[in-house]
Scaffold this active site. Structure first.
Site, short mmCIF file in Angstrom:
data_model
loop_
_atom_site.label_atom_id
_atom_site.label_comp_id
_atom_site.label_asym_id
_atom_site.label_seq_id
_atom_site.Cartn_x
_atom_site.Cartn_y
_atom_site.Cartn_z
N ASP A 173 0.83 -1.21 0.00
CA ASP A 173 0.00 0.00 0.00
C ASP A 173 0.86 1.26 0.00
O ASP A 173 0.60 2.21 -0.75
CB ASP A 173 -0.92 0.01 1.22
N TYR A 174 1.89 1.28 0.83
CA TYR A 174 2.72 2.47 0.92
C TYR A 174 3.57 2.66 -0.33
O TYR A 174 3.76 3.79 -0.79
CB TYR A 174 3.58 2.44 2.19
#
Length: 410
Positions: A173-174
């Site tokens: 996600d990051y």
């Protein structure tokens, strides 16, 4: 109306509307907000689910306080016609819209790129999804864990004699959020030449797959299917975590021949330099040889406490470090000197400590000026300041349920 918070950084001329939930989208918008963009987060009446994630102090989500920082929150019911109309008007005034809904959701709400760009041709629409906006998997739900499995990352994570593991953080996600923010800035740069916006399509599985960069040509030309290497760096040894007498772990990365020679000298084992299993980087990188050298180094490291071992390694100029816990990070002077642990004011808690701004810019640095607001904390402010609605009109929208004002919880 509240006074506008003091934003700083190179993006203070950009207005961003965020229609996102959980991690990848909010993290992308948080990155833009850290560097000065005016980010207005549109949330549903019950809030972004990230407000229920992570550790809490009472009703306060510590995760939300950080990932929603530097933003304004407006709570709109996009299931209502009035809510959708307000969202459309906000997006029509924006430079960037960030959304991470499943493909087709924004179109069904009347907030797709075609409709928005007809009103605002310079708009950049950042779309983050599991599998992208097209292709046979586009409609599949795609959390980060799912997408790192599809992207090949999960297969390579963990110990070779155990099932594939996952990193205990939202790494995919990051990583996707950084690609999305980079894409947004590339599109804004293009707009300065063309005057036109465009769509930035970020798929989580593709962000995960980019980490497979060395694996792709090796499989193409050699048919290599790499397996899990545990704490090792594939095809590179010694590069692993080694135990110490006091129960800590020290990572040693002897990635080059000169460093390898310095490590051998420190260990006082000159015979390793002439051992045919360890003579070159390529030979040491063979799995059976990696296991052998790791066992030798682990047996040596167990004879030292972590502090004394690190002192010896640093003196010998062998790249190494303690494997930090979060408690170690809070005590570390380098994190403090680099402002990577920042105390940010919080209305209910006094302050929260948050990870600092990355990257550091010498001329126009970003900053943190506000913890994540409570749900709908800025609903009235946004509608009055951005859409010039009267207080009476705002109250009517609240009464209709299209707009939600803040409660006491975060």
């Amino acid at each position: 109306m509240n006074a506008a918070p003091q934003r700083q950084g190179p993006l203070t001329d950009l207005k961003v509307i965020e229609v996102c939930s959980t991690i990848a989208g909010p993290a992308c918008a948080r990155l833009l907000a850290d560097f000065g963009a005016d980010v207005i987060k549109i949330e549903p009446p019950d809030g972004d689910p990230v407000r229920q994630m992570g550790q809490h102090v009472g009703d306060v989500s510590l995760y939300a306080a950080s990932i929603l920082r530097n933003k304004r929150s407006i709570a709109l019911d996009l299931k209502s016609e009035q809510g959708r109309a307000l969202a459309f008007e906000l997006m029509a005034k924006a430079d960037i819209v960030v959304e991470n809904n499943r493909p087709g959701v924004m179109e069904r709400l009347g907030l797709g790129y075609e409709a928005l760009s007809a009103r605002n041709p310079g708009l950049v629409l950042v779309r983050i999804s599991g599998f992208g906006q097209d292709g046979p998997y586009a409609e599949r739900p795609g959390y980060g864990a799912i997408c790192e499995a599809v992207g090949g990352v999960r297969h390579m994570t963990g110990d070779p004699d155990r099932p594939p593991a996952r990193v205990a953080l939202a790494t995919t996600d990051y990583l996707s959020s950084v690609y999305a923010a980079f894409g947004a800035m590339a599109a804004i740069h293009s707009r300065t030449h063309t005057g036109k916006g465009q769509v930035v399509d970020v798929a989580l599985y593709e962000a995960a797959f980019t980490q497979m960069e060395p694996v792709v040509p090796a499989h193409d030309k050699l048919g290599v299917v790499p397996m899990r290497e545990g704490s090792n760096l594939p095809s590179m040894a010694p590069n692993s975590s080694y135990p110490t007498r006091d129960g800590a772990w020290v990572l040693i990365a002897a990635n080059s021949q000169p460093i390898w020679k310095r490590l051998v000298a420190l260990m006082q084992m000159p015979e390793l330099l002439t051992d045919p299993r360890f003579e070159t980087i390529q030979v040491r990188g063979q799995p059976e040889h990696m296991r052998a050298i790791d066992a030798i180094i682990a047996n040596w490291s167990r004879g030292h406490e972590a502090a004394s071992l690190l002192a010896l390694l640093h003196q010998a100029q062998v790249p190494s470090t303690l494997v930090y816990t979060i408690a170690d990070i809070f005590k570390d002077p380098h994190f403090q000197a680099r402002q990577m642990l920042q105390q940010v004011p919080h209305e209910q808690l006094g302050h929260t400590t948050q990870a600092g701004v990355v990257p550091r810019l010498s001329g126009t640095p970003g900053g943190i000026y506000r913890s994540g607001p409570s749900l709908g904390a800025d609903s009235a402010d946004v509608l009055q300041r951005e859409l010039y609605l009267s207080p009476e009109r705002v109250q009517a929208l609240v009464a209709s349920g299209a707009v939600v004002l803040p409660s006491s919880s975060v």
